[in-house]
Motif scaffolding. Structure first.
Motif, short mmCIF file in Angstrom:
data_model
loop_
_atom_site.label_atom_id
_atom_site.label_comp_id
_atom_site.label_asym_id
_atom_site.label_seq_id
_atom_site.Cartn_x
_atom_site.Cartn_y
_atom_site.Cartn_z
N GLY A 166 0.80 -1.24 0.16
CA GLY A 166 0.20 0.00 -0.05
C GLY A 166 0.81 1.29 -0.15
N LYS A 167 2.01 1.10 -0.29
CA LYS A 167 2.75 2.47 -0.46
C LYS A 167 2.39 3.42 -1.39
CE LYS A 167 6.84 0.15 -1.02
NZ LYS A 167 6.35 -1.40 -0.96
N SER A 168 1.86 2.92 -2.56
CA SER A 168 1.71 4.00 -3.60
C SER A 168 0.07 4.46 -3.27
CB SER A 168 1.56 3.21 -4.84
OG SER A 168 0.77 2.17 -5.01
N TYR A 169 -0.77 3.62 -2.88
CA TYR A 169 -1.86 3.90 -2.34
C TYR A 169 -1.90 5.27 -1.46
CZ TYR A 169 -6.67 3.48 -0.65
OH TYR A 169 -8.14 4.00 -0.49
N LEU A 170 -1.13 4.78 -0.50
CA LEU A 170 -0.76 5.83 0.82
C LEU A 170 -0.40 7.22 0.22
CD1 LEU A 170 -0.36 6.65 3.76
CD2 LEU A 170 1.96 5.99 3.40
N ALA A 171 0.27 7.33 -0.91
CA ALA A 171 0.88 8.76 -1.39
C ALA A 171 -0.50 9.16 -2.20
CB ALA A 171 1.84 8.22 -2.39
N ASN A 213 5.81 19.37 -15.97
CA ASN A 213 4.70 19.51 -16.74
C ASN A 213 3.35 19.49 -15.74
OD1 ASN A 213 5.85 19.57 -19.44
ND2 ASN A 213 6.00 17.27 -19.48
N LEU A 214 3.52 18.68 -14.83
CA LEU A 214 2.51 18.57 -13.66
C LEU A 214 2.47 20.01 -13.14
CD1 LEU A 214 0.54 16.98 -11.93
CD2 LEU A 214 2.34 16.73 -10.21
N ILE A 215 3.55 20.64 -12.67
CA ILE A 215 3.19 22.02 -12.20
C ILE A 215 2.41 22.97 -13.16
CG2 ILE A 215 4.41 23.80 -11.01
CD1 ILE A 215 6.09 21.79 -9.87
N LEU A 216 2.97 22.98 -14.39
CA LEU A 216 2.50 23.76 -15.46
C LEU A 216 1.03 23.50 -15.96
CD1 LEU A 216 5.55 23.69 -18.02
CD2 LEU A 216 4.92 25.80 -16.52
N ALA A 217 0.55 22.29 -15.79
CA ALA A 217 -0.62 21.88 -16.11
C ALA A 217 -1.79 22.29 -14.77
CB ALA A 217 -1.15 20.52 -16.29
N GLU A 218 -1.16 22.09 -13.69
CA GLU A 218 -2.08 22.32 -12.55
C GLU A 218 -1.86 23.66 -11.74
OE1 GLU A 218 -4.52 20.31 -11.67
OE2 GLU A 218 -4.00 18.57 -12.84
N LEU A 219 -0.76 24.45 -12.04
CA LEU A 219 -0.64 25.55 -11.50
C LEU A 219 -0.36 25.52 -9.90
CD1 LEU A 219 -1.91 28.20 -13.76
CD2 LEU A 219 0.33 27.54 -13.54
N VAL A 220 -0.18 24.21 -9.37
CA VAL A 220 -0.09 24.39 -8.01
C VAL A 220 1.33 23.63 -7.73
CG1 VAL A 220 -0.73 22.80 -5.95
CG2 VAL A 220 -2.52 23.78 -7.64
N GLY A 221 2.13 24.42 -6.79
CA GLY A 221 3.50 24.34 -6.41
C GLY A 221 3.78 23.30 -5.38
N ASN A 222 2.94 22.58 -4.69
CA ASN A 222 3.24 21.76 -3.58
C ASN A 222 2.62 20.44 -3.89
OD1 ASN A 222 0.69 23.13 -3.08
ND2 ASN A 222 1.03 22.73 -0.74
N PRO A 223 2.73 19.66 -5.17
CA PRO A 223 2.00 18.59 -5.21
C PRO A 223 2.69 17.41 -4.37
CG PRO A 223 3.55 18.96 -7.02
CD PRO A 223 3.52 19.92 -6.12
N VAL A 224 2.14 16.22 -4.52
CA VAL A 224 2.61 14.94 -3.92
C VAL A 224 3.30 14.17 -5.03
CG1 VAL A 224 2.21 12.96 -2.61
CG2 VAL A 224 1.24 15.12 -1.90
N ILE A 225 4.55 13.63 -4.93
CA ILE A 225 5.00 13.00 -6.03
C ILE A 225 5.80 11.71 -5.53
CG2 ILE A 225 7.00 12.91 -7.98
CD1 ILE A 225 6.85 15.69 -8.23
N PHE A 226 5.19 10.50 -6.10
CA PHE A 226 5.60 9.37 -5.45
C PHE A 226 6.53 8.63 -6.42
CE2 PHE A 226 4.47 4.53 -5.44
CZ PHE A 226 4.92 4.19 -4.09
N VAL A 227 7.68 8.15 -6.21
CA VAL A 227 8.77 7.28 -6.89
C VAL A 227 8.70 5.94 -6.68
CG1 VAL A 227 11.00 7.18 -7.90
CG2 VAL A 227 9.79 9.40 -7.46
#
Length: 366
Positions: A166-171, A213-227
């Motif tokens: 569930g690591k990705s589900y948590l993110a 691309n995510l920030i340019l599309a959403e214009l939100v500077g604090n997304p959650v990125i899961f690797v």
């Protein structure tokens, strides 16, 4: 929500050229008709008056050659001023792509410490076996509110554990509860660091990364990125001996001081990336390089028990609106698997829930 400037570069001023032309025109007319006559008139703001009294009878008309001289000198001044901005070196299509950042991006903040408690409680209710990770997220969210930061974020996390717990589900759930965009990156299928941060212009398939691309599309500077599966990330070697690995590309992004002025390989400009919440996942942290481990000490997570999975199935089943019979059938299937010595993982439970939902939503047969 708070709006901040994420681009560490000034956009060229579109009003600079007409303002300079007006000033040069006014200066030349002063020389032609005499400063004394113009001084007798009230002063006018150059930026507010575009015509600058073009029809005044006491002003001399400028010849074609004089106007062309003003245009050439204006172009030289504007060119010198724009050289200070790295955006002028970009292609027109790339500069247009970054134009959406002229007025900054938004940062999503939590309204109170109580909201941080609610998010942590929701995460723990869904996946209590991930308590070491949810507790760390809870403390980071509380600290973000207590400090009065413009946007909430979680310090870089490295979740180490078996696949399917569930690591990705948590993110993804964390991004939904905070109300920010989320991005999942599979390190096993990405070509080195190019998929996340982009590639330099010297490469034939140069392009910006998915993070930008995510920030340019959403214009939100604090997304959650899961690797996911960061220890299996690939690398690429150029003919000049340069190495491009995902773990090396993440190092400046995981350090707040360097992330505040992170240089994009594709656009070659500085960006403020310190508000991103990074969640990395691995199956075996021992193969990761020490510089990455120093920034993200691994948090060891255990497999969920059968009781954990049954609780997750009931919680998710109620959220999806499944019948009690379908939920109990999934729980019985988990018990039978446990008696045979096989405990399914969380992915299996989600597939069971998906199948039960499809069966309940299918149209009746006549």
């Amino acid at each position: 929500m708070t709006r901040i400037q994420i681009l560490n570069a000034a956009f060229p001023d579109p009003t600079l050229k007409p303002r300079i032309e007006r000033r040069l025109t006014r200066f030349l007319r002063r020389l032609l008709v005499g400063k004394k006559k113009l001084d007798a008139q009230p002063e006018v703001d150059d930026a507010a008056n575009d015509d600058l009294e073009e029809d005044a009878p006491n002003k001399a008309d400028l010849s074609w050659s004089q106007r062309q001289c003003i245009v050439r000198r204006t172009d030289r001044i504007v060119s010198c001023a724009n050289r200070k901005s790295p955006l002028t070196r970009l292609k027109p299509e790339d500069r247009k792509r970054l134009e959406v950042l002229r007025h900054g991006v938004e940062l999503v903040a939590l309204p109170s410490q109580h909201r941080a408690d609610e998010i942590a409680a929701a995460l723990h209710a869904e996946m209590p076996w991930l308590a070491p990770a949810t507790n760390r997220i809870w403390h980071d969210l509380l600290q973000s509110v207590q400090r009065g930061e413009p946007g909430c974020h979680v310090m870089p996390l490295l979740l180490d554990g078996a696949p399917g717990i569930g690591k990705s589900y948590l993110a993804r759930l964390l991004a939904d509860l905070i109300g920010v965009p989320g991005l999942t990156l599979e390190a096993t299928v990405e070509n080195a660091s190019f998929g996340l941060v982009g590639s330099q212009r010297g490469w034939g398939n140069a392009a910006p990364g998915r993070m930008i691309n995510l920030i340019l599309a959403e214009l939100v500077g604090n997304p959650v990125i899961f690797v996911d599966e960061i220890e299996k990330a690939g690398r690429a070697d150029s003919t000049k001996g340069q190495c491009f690995s995902l773990t090396d590309a993440l190092l400046p992004l995981l350090e707040p001081t360097s992330a505040a002025n992170w240089s994009c390989p594709y656009y070659e400009i500085g960006l403020d990336m310190r508000w991103i919440s990074w969640i990395l996942a691995s199956n075996d942290w021992r193969s990761l390089p020490p510089p990455l481990l120093s920034r993200c000490p691994p948090i060891r997570l255990e497999r969920p028990t059968v009781q954990h999975l049954k609780g997750f199935a009931r919680h998710q089943g109620a959220r999806r609106g499944l019948s009690e019979a379908s939920i109990e059938a999934i729980c019985e299937a988990l018990d039978r698997a446990a008696t045979r010595g096989h405990v399914p993982d969380m992915r299996s439970v989600i597939r069971m829930l998906d199948r039960a939902e499809r069966m309940e939503r299918r149209p009746p047969l006549h």
